[in-house]
Design an enzyme around this catalytic site. Structure first.
Site, PDB file in Angstrom:
ATOM      1  N   HIS A   1      -6.759  -6.442  -2.973  1.00  0.00           N
ATOM      2  CA  HIS A   1      -5.594  -6.971  -2.271  1.00  0.00           C
ATOM      3  C   HIS A   1      -6.048  -7.829  -1.094  1.00  0.00           C
ATOM      4  O   HIS A   1      -7.230  -7.844  -0.741  1.00  0.00           O
ATOM      5  CB  HIS A   1      -4.675  -5.832  -1.785  1.00  0.00           C
TER       6      HIS A   1
HETATM    7  P1  TYD Z   1      -4.779   0.829  -0.233  1.00  0.00           P
HETATM    8  O1  TYD Z   1      -4.817   0.052   1.038  1.00  0.00           O
HETATM    9  O2  TYD Z   1      -4.260   0.135  -1.443  1.00  0.00           O
HETATM   10  O3  TYD Z   1      -6.240   1.402  -0.559  1.00  0.00           O
HETATM   11  P2  TYD Z   1      -7.628   0.624  -0.728  1.00  0.00           P
HETATM   12  O4  TYD Z   1      -7.448  -0.757  -0.277  1.00  0.00           O
HETATM   13  O5  TYD Z   1      -8.549   1.334   0.175  1.00  0.00           O
HETATM   14  O6  TYD Z   1      -8.033   0.760  -2.150  1.00  0.00           O
HETATM   15  O7  TYD Z   1      -3.967   2.174   0.013  1.00  0.00           O
HETATM   16  C1  TYD Z   1      -3.889   3.171  -0.972  1.00  0.00           C
HETATM   17  C2  TYD Z   1      -2.699   4.060  -0.655  1.00  0.00           C
HETATM   18  O8  TYD Z   1      -2.875   4.708   0.594  1.00  0.00           O
HETATM   19  C3  TYD Z   1      -1.391   3.307  -0.582  1.00  0.00           C
HETATM   20  O9  TYD Z   1      -0.415   4.054  -1.297  1.00  0.00           O
HETATM   21  C4  TYD Z   1      -1.008   3.298   0.853  1.00  0.00           C
HETATM   22  C5  TYD Z   1      -1.770   4.446   1.457  1.00  0.00           C
HETATM   23  N1  TYD Z   1      -2.278   4.132   2.798  1.00  0.00           N
HETATM   24  C6  TYD Z   1      -1.635   4.661   3.898  1.00  0.00           C
HETATM   25  O10 TYD Z   1      -0.635   5.393   3.796  1.00  0.00           O
HETATM   26  N2  TYD Z   1      -2.132   4.374   5.144  1.00  0.00           N
HETATM   27  C7  TYD Z   1      -3.213   3.582   5.319  1.00  0.00           C
HETATM   28  O11 TYD Z   1      -3.644   3.332   6.477  1.00  0.00           O
HETATM   29  C8  TYD Z   1      -3.844   3.027   4.156  1.00  0.00           C
HETATM   30  C9  TYD Z   1      -5.045   2.132   4.294  1.00  0.00           C
HETATM   31  C10 TYD Z   1      -3.334   3.323   2.923  1.00  0.00           C
END
Ligand code: TYD
Length: 178
Positions: free
Chosen positions: A90
């Site tokens: 992303h």
């Molecule tokens: P995401 O940012 O997509 O994870 P990564 O980039 O590390 O693979 O987040 C995964 C899930 O965690 C998403 O459902 C949102 C949640 N999340 C939070 O609730 N708070 C946060 O600070 C982060 C980074 C994610």
């Protein structure tokens, strides 16, 4: 028993500021250019962190808006990542991040819509600054690795681009702040 036996002399810690440190050519891989320049084609940059070397164990710190170029509003970390998994996938409209391999190693692929770079992080005394509007994917996690992320804002799902085509269209637009 004398006091000196109870409290053995503590060696004075050695403080190494980033200015004394060398770059990490071995820790950087770029598909776009040779290493050595502070900022890559995508705007991402490896930043050396201060090191307090100490026989008792080393210490590194990060100070908001000083060591890194933004104020930290949130910290999160990835851990227990199964072998072969990848995270990220992303980009963010406004969020800036600073990523550290707090333990182990992993790779960060970044893409600004035009250029792609790949960074190998494997030390806790430097990290990768990822500006806004950069797509990232994190993979090749070593066993037991911890990916520590400092972020400029609280979590906001509305700040994400989770679709690469949508990101690509916005990144190439004249006003990519939208
Ligand atoms: P995401 O940012 O997509 O994870 P990564 O980039 O590390 O693979 O987040 C995964 C899930 O965690 C998403 O459902 C949102 C949640 N999340 C939070 O609730 N708070 C946060 O600070 C982060 C980074 C994610």
């Amino acid at each position: 028993m004398s006091v000196s036996k109870l409290t053995p002399p503590v060696a004075t810690p050695t403080v190494r500021r980033p200015v004394e440190r060398h770059r990490h050519p071995g820790g950087r891989r770029s598909t776009d250019r040779e290493g050595g320049q502070p900022t890559g084609a995508t705007g991402c940059r490896l930043i050396d962190l201060p090191r307090v070397n100490d026989p008792r164990g080393n210490l590194t710190f990060v100070e908001s808006s000083d060591t890194i170029p933004f104020a930290i509003e949130r910290v999160y970390y990835l851990y227990d990542v199964p072998g072969g998994e990848s995270r990220g996938g992303h980009a963010h409209r406004q969020l800036e991040q600073f990523v550290i391999a707090a333990a182990g190693s992993f790779e960060v692929l970044v893409n600004d819509g035009l250029h792609t770079e790949r960074f190998f992080l494997n030390r806790s005394y430097y990290g990768l600054h990822i500006p806004r509007m950069v797509w990232r994917e994190i993979d090749e996690f070593s066993s037991g690795s911890v990916c520590l992320v400092m972020a400029s804002h609280h979590y906001d799902e509305g700040d994400y681009y989770r679709d690469y085509d949508e990101f690509f269209a916005a990144a190439g637009a004249p006003d990519s702040a939208a």
